[in-house]
Design a protein around this motif. Structure first.
Motif, PDB file in Angstrom:
ATOM      1  N   SER A 224       2.507  -5.019  28.331  1.00 41.14           N
ATOM      2  CA  SER A 224       2.126  -6.277  27.686  1.00 41.14           C
ATOM      3  C   SER A 224       0.620  -6.295  27.527  1.00 41.14           C
ATOM      4  O   SER A 224      -0.106  -6.149  28.519  1.00 41.14           O
ATOM      5  CB  SER A 224       2.574  -7.472  28.528  1.00 41.14           C
ATOM      6  N   ILE A 225       0.152  -6.451  26.315  1.00 46.09           N
ATOM      7  CA  ILE A 225      -1.283  -6.490  26.059  1.00 46.09           C
ATOM      8  C   ILE A 225      -1.936  -7.647  26.814  1.00 46.09           C
ATOM      9  O   ILE A 225      -2.947  -7.481  27.502  1.00 46.09           O
ATOM     10  CB  ILE A 225      -1.560  -6.619  24.551  1.00 46.09           C
ATOM     11  N   ASP A 226      -1.364  -8.839  26.719  1.00 47.10           N
ATOM     12  CA  ASP A 226      -1.973 -10.011  27.364  1.00 47.10           C
ATOM     13  C   ASP A 226      -1.975  -9.880  28.884  1.00 47.10           C
ATOM     14  O   ASP A 226      -2.966 -10.213  29.540  1.00 47.10           O
ATOM     15  CB  ASP A 226      -1.234 -11.285  26.945  1.00 47.10           C
ATOM     16  N   ALA A 227      -0.864  -9.403  29.464  1.00 44.77           N
ATOM     17  CA  ALA A 227      -0.816  -9.227  30.915  1.00 44.77           C
ATOM     18  C   ALA A 227      -1.820  -8.175  31.366  1.00 44.77           C
ATOM     19  O   ALA A 227      -2.474  -8.325  32.402  1.00 44.77           O
ATOM     20  CB  ALA A 227       0.594  -8.840  31.343  1.00 44.77           C
ATOM     21  N   ALA A 228      -1.950  -7.095  30.582  1.00 45.70           N
ATOM     22  CA  ALA A 228      -2.900  -6.048  30.940  1.00 45.70           C
ATOM     23  C   ALA A 228      -4.329  -6.570  30.890  1.00 45.70           C
ATOM     24  O   ALA A 228      -5.153  -6.258  31.767  1.00 45.70           O
ATOM     25  CB  ALA A 228      -2.743  -4.861  29.995  1.00 45.70           C
ATOM     26  N   LYS A 229      -4.656  -7.379  29.898  1.00 47.30           N
ATOM     27  CA  LYS A 229      -6.018  -7.930  29.811  1.00 47.30           C
ATOM     28  C   LYS A 229      -6.324  -8.830  30.997  1.00 47.30           C
ATOM     29  O   LYS A 229      -7.430  -8.772  31.558  1.00 47.30           O
ATOM     30  CB  LYS A 229      -6.186  -8.697  28.487  1.00 47.30           C
ATOM     31  N   ARG A 230      -5.355  -9.621  31.417  1.00 44.20           N
ATOM     32  CA  ARG A 230      -5.583 -10.482  32.580  1.00 44.20           C
ATOM     33  C   ARG A 230      -5.759  -9.647  33.850  1.00 44.20           C
ATOM     34  O   ARG A 230      -6.611  -9.954  34.692  1.00 44.20           O
ATOM     35  CB  ARG A 230      -4.424 -11.460  32.743  1.00 44.20           C
ATOM     36  N   ALA A 231      -4.956  -8.581  33.974  1.00 45.82           N
ATOM     37  CA  ALA A 231      -5.066  -7.728  35.157  1.00 45.82           C
ATOM     38  C   ALA A 231      -6.412  -7.018  35.195  1.00 45.82           C
ATOM     39  O   ALA A 231      -7.041  -6.901  36.254  1.00 45.82           O
ATOM     40  CB  ALA A 231      -3.923  -6.712  35.168  1.00 45.82           C
ATOM     41  N   VAL A 232      -6.881  -6.541  34.055  1.00 39.43           N
ATOM     42  CA  VAL A 232      -8.180  -5.875  33.993  1.00 39.43           C
ATOM     43  C   VAL A 232      -9.290  -6.869  34.304  1.00 39.43           C
ATOM     44  O   VAL A 232     -10.221  -6.575  35.073  1.00 39.43           O
ATOM     45  CB  VAL A 232      -8.391  -5.241  32.600  1.00 39.43           C
ATOM     46  N   ALA A 233      -9.224  -8.047  33.727  1.00 34.11           N
ATOM     47  CA  ALA A 233     -10.263  -9.056  33.942  1.00 34.11           C
ATOM     48  C   ALA A 233     -10.372  -9.452  35.407  1.00 34.11           C
ATOM     49  O   ALA A 233     -11.468  -9.765  35.899  1.00 34.11           O
ATOM     50  CB  ALA A 233      -9.981 -10.286  33.083  1.00 34.11           C
ATOM     51  N   SER A 234      -9.243  -9.414  36.119  1.00 35.27           N
ATOM     52  CA  SER A 234      -9.255  -9.800  37.534  1.00 35.27           C
ATOM     53  C   SER A 234      -9.717  -8.671  38.452  1.00 35.27           C
ATOM     54  O   SER A 234      -9.830  -8.868  39.666  1.00 35.27           O
ATOM     55  CB  SER A 234      -7.866 -10.262  37.960  1.00 35.27           C
ATOM     56  N   GLY A 235      -9.985  -7.474  37.874  1.00 37.91           N
ATOM     57  CA  GLY A 235     -10.511  -6.374  38.674  1.00 37.91           C
ATOM     58  C   GLY A 235      -9.480  -5.422  39.228  1.00 37.91           C
ATOM     59  O   GLY A 235      -9.806  -4.577  40.072  1.00 37.91           O
ATOM     60  N   LEU A 236      -8.219  -5.505  38.758  1.00 36.45           N
ATOM     61  CA  LEU A 236      -7.170  -4.640  39.302  1.00 36.45           C
ATOM     62  C   LEU A 236      -7.310  -3.191  38.856  1.00 36.45           C
ATOM     63  O   LEU A 236      -6.794  -2.287  39.517  1.00 36.45           O
ATOM     64  CB  LEU A 236      -5.794  -5.158  38.896  1.00 36.45           C
ATOM     65  N   GLY A 237      -7.972  -2.950  37.739  1.00 34.71           N
ATOM     66  CA  GLY A 237      -8.117  -1.579  37.256  1.00 34.71           C
ATOM     67  C   GLY A 237      -8.766  -1.559  35.887  1.00 34.71           C
ATOM     68  O   GLY A 237      -9.331  -2.553  35.436  1.00 34.71           O
ATOM     69  N   ILE A 238      -8.701  -0.408  35.236  1.00 33.20           N
ATOM     70  CA  ILE A 238      -9.275  -0.236  33.908  1.00 33.20           C
ATOM     71  C   ILE A 238      -8.158   0.108  32.930  1.00 33.20           C
ATOM     72  O   ILE A 238      -7.067   0.526  33.343  1.00 33.20           O
ATOM     73  CB  ILE A 238     -10.353   0.865  33.897  1.00 33.20           C
ATOM     74  N   SER A 239      -8.419  -0.074  31.642  1.00 30.46           N
ATOM     75  CA  SER A 239      -7.366   0.173  30.669  1.00 30.46           C
ATOM     76  C   SER A 239      -7.954   0.654  29.350  1.00 30.46           C
ATOM     77  O   SER A 239      -9.026   0.212  28.934  1.00 30.46           O
ATOM     78  CB  SER A 239      -6.551  -1.103  30.427  1.00 30.46           C
ATOM     79  N   LEU A 240      -7.232   1.557  28.695  1.00 27.15           N
ATOM     80  CA  LEU A 240      -7.581   2.017  27.359  1.00 27.15           C
ATOM     81  C   LEU A 240      -6.733   1.235  26.365  1.00 27.15           C
ATOM     82  O   LEU A 240      -5.494   1.263  26.426  1.00 27.15           O
ATOM     83  CB  LEU A 240      -7.302   3.512  27.207  1.00 27.15           C
ATOM     84  N   MET A 241      -7.387   0.500  25.459  1.00 23.23           N
ATOM     85  CA  MET A 241      -6.671  -0.349  24.506  1.00 23.23           C
ATOM     86  C   MET A 241      -7.291  -0.239  23.123  1.00 23.23           C
ATOM     87  O   MET A 241      -8.477   0.098  22.986  1.00 23.23           O
ATOM     88  CB  MET A 241      -6.737  -1.818  24.942  1.00 23.23           C
TER      89      MET A 241
END
Length: 301
Positions: A224-241
């Protein structure tokens, strides 16, 4: 061999009797009998066995059935196309990646609905491999996808635009303080996968050698794009999008761009089956997609 004879034949098969077929086609039972007899005389073989308890198809009837159905379908399509004077119409089933559905295609769908009201659009978000396989098998009319430019068996494709990718992290992530990031640091970070089955993510894993690595960083697969953005913003990890999916967050500081550029390029593309190239609705969609996406790309950030 006439279409009305084939229609009588397939309706008899469907209903199980000459009488019910006549009622379905709104004609008399002798008319159905006459059409079936004429078809049998043309082919030189019987299509049904008349039994005390009903009818049964012969082996010739079984062999004819799929061809008869295809001829009826194609005849109906041809009649509609001529009636509409080539105007796009009918149902158009489209596959797409979630990132494209949410961030590229909604203006296109809106344009198609206003410009071609006789086209009924059904849009499904799935991964690239599933979408392209469904197009080949005829379960989808066409598909939008992100991937490298390459020949794809049985499909026609057109490139709509380059699709820049960006590695993002939350403002508090340790890698945001680095001016240079190594591949080892990427391998050692928790990776958040926003779209399962995305071809660009598979290319990323290949580029970093993650697929064959004995030990690798954790992967948080959210699909999920939106869930991934929230997870990245909270510091859980990094993501390639795709950059288009995180442009707003990069602009207001909710996400940070990391100083790493993928060693490969991908493009938003449109695919359809080669034998579907004359479909007016597909042709209209290709033209509209090129126009709408080019206008999106041309807009200043």
């Amino acid at each position: 061999m006439e279409t009305r004879q084939l229609l009588a034949f397939t309706t008899v098969v469907q209903t199980g009797s000459f009488t019910k077929a006549a009622a379905t086609l709104n004609c008399s039972q002798p008319t159905i009998t006459t059409r079936i007899k004429a078809l049998e005389e043309t082919l030189g073989v019987p299509l049904f066995r008349r039994l005390p308890r009903g009818i049964q198809m012969t082996s010739a009837g079984v062999e004819l059935l799929p061809f008869a159905r295809n001829i009826i379908t194609l005849t109906d399509k041809a009649r509609k196309a001529i009636t509409m004077n080539g105007e796009p119409h009918g149902k158009l089933v489209i596959g797409s990646a979630q990132s494209l559905t949410d961030y590229r295609l909604l203006p296109l769908i809106e344009y198609m609905c206003w410009r071609y009201p006789s086209v009924q659009i059904s849009l499904h978000s799935r991964n690239t491999a599933t979408n392209l396989a469904s197009v080949r098998e005829g379960r989808l009319d066409c598909a939008f996808f992100i991937g490298p430019v390459e020949a794809r068996e049985g499909l026609e494709t057109t490139v709509l635009c380059p699709e820049p990718l960006v590695m993002v992290a939350g403002p508090t992530h340790a890698l945001t303080r680095r001016s240079v990031i190594t591949e080892d640091e990427l391998r050692g970070s928790t990776l958040i996968r926003a779209e399962n089955g995305a071809s660009y993510y598979e290319q990323f894993e290949q580029a970093l050698g993650l697929q064959d690595a004995e030990s690798r960083s954790p992967v948080l697969a959210l699909d999920s794009i939106d869930a991934a953005k929230r997870a990245v913003a909270s510091g859980l990890g990094i993501s390639l999008m795709p950059e288009v999916t995180v442009a707003a967050e990069l602009a207001d500081g909710r996400l940070c761009r990391l100083p790493w550029v993928p060693p490969f390029r991908v493009y938003t593309q449109f695919a359809w089956r080669q034998d579907n190239s004359t479909n007016p609705s597909v042709t209209a969609l290709v033209s509209a997609a090129a126009q709408v996406v080019s206008e999106q790309v041309a807009q200043p950030a």
